[in-house]
Motif scaffolding. Structure first.
Motif, mmCIF file in Angstrom:
data_model
loop_
_atom_site.group_PDB
_atom_site.id
_atom_site.type_symbol
_atom_site.label_atom_id
_atom_site.label_comp_id
_atom_site.label_asym_id
_atom_site.label_seq_id
_atom_site.Cartn_x
_atom_site.Cartn_y
_atom_site.Cartn_z
ATOM 1 N N MET A 1 0.629 11.295 -13.443
ATOM 2 C CA MET A 1 -0.575 11.786 -14.125
ATOM 3 C C MET A 1 -1.235 12.901 -13.312
ATOM 4 O O MET A 1 -1.654 13.927 -13.867
ATOM 5 N N ALA A 2 -1.319 12.713 -12.011
ATOM 6 C CA ALA A 2 -1.918 13.728 -11.146
ATOM 7 C C ALA A 2 -1.108 15.018 -11.192
ATOM 8 O O ALA A 2 -1.676 16.123 -11.225
ATOM 9 N N ILE A 3 0.214 14.901 -11.223
ATOM 10 C CA ILE A 3 1.067 16.088 -11.302
ATOM 11 C C ILE A 3 0.862 16.809 -12.628
ATOM 12 O O ILE A 3 0.804 18.047 -12.668
ATOM 13 N N MET A 4 0.725 16.045 -13.723
ATOM 14 C CA MET A 4 0.469 16.682 -15.025
ATOM 15 C C MET A 4 -0.839 17.469 -14.993
ATOM 16 O O MET A 4 -0.902 18.607 -15.472
ATOM 17 N N MET A 5 -1.871 16.872 -14.433
ATOM 18 C CA MET A 5 -3.168 17.548 -14.369
ATOM 19 C C MET A 5 -3.083 18.801 -13.497
ATOM 20 O O MET A 5 -3.590 19.864 -13.870
ATOM 21 N N LYS A 6 -2.429 18.681 -12.351
ATOM 22 C CA LYS A 6 -2.292 19.827 -11.447
ATOM 23 C C LYS A 6 -1.463 20.938 -12.089
ATOM 24 O O LYS A 6 -1.796 22.115 -11.954
ATOM 25 N N PHE B 1 -1.107 21.619 -15.324
ATOM 26 C CA PHE B 1 -1.948 22.281 -16.326
ATOM 27 C C PHE B 1 -2.927 23.226 -15.638
ATOM 28 O O PHE B 1 -3.047 24.400 -16.015
ATOM 29 N N ASP B 2 -3.620 22.731 -14.626
ATOM 30 C CA ASP B 2 -4.631 23.533 -13.939
ATOM 31 C C ASP B 2 -4.036 24.752 -13.237
ATOM 32 O O ASP B 2 -4.699 25.782 -13.105
ATOM 33 N N PHE C 1 -6.072 20.716 -22.667
ATOM 34 C CA PHE C 1 -5.331 19.695 -21.922
ATOM 35 C C PHE C 1 -4.773 18.621 -22.850
ATOM 36 O O PHE C 1 -3.638 18.171 -22.673
ATOM 37 N N THR C 2 -5.548 18.211 -23.842
ATOM 38 C CA THR C 2 -5.071 17.187 -24.779
ATOM 39 C C THR C 2 -3.828 17.667 -25.517
ATOM 40 O O THR C 2 -2.851 16.923 -25.660
#
Length: 91
Positions: free
Chosen positions: A8-13, A15-16, A71-72
């Motif tokens: 999950m953290a990798i997905m957020m990073k 995207f960012d 993001f969604t």
């Protein structure tokens, strides 16, 4: 962190990393989506036989029609790709 929390953290990073270079910091423009797909999902990008197919993939990601991928919408793409990969025939 657990493996799922790490994912999950990798997905957020991820995207960012791509969001905000051309437009708003919390969305992806068409160009940012294209760059993300080229670099992070190269097999998907190569599977698109022509630019029109890639444009359709990007357009289909924009569920709310605002010409940006939030993001969604990005998570929906990752989830769909994960489901497709998981459903592949077992060897």
């Amino acid at each position: 962190m657990s493996q799922l929390e790490t994912a999950m953290a990798i997905m957020m990073k991820t995207f960012d990393t791509y969001a905000g270079k051309e437009g708003k910091k919390d969305t992806l423009t068409k160009g940012e989506v294209k760059t993300l797909l080229e670099k992070e999902l190269p097999a998907l990008f190569k599977a698109a036989k022509n630019p029109a197919e890639m444009d359709k993939i990007i357009k289909d990601l924009d569920f709310n029609g605002d010409a940006e991928v939030d993001f969604t919408e990005f998570v929906v793409l990752v989830a769909a790709m994960t489901c497709a990969a998981h459903d592949r025939p077992k060897k």
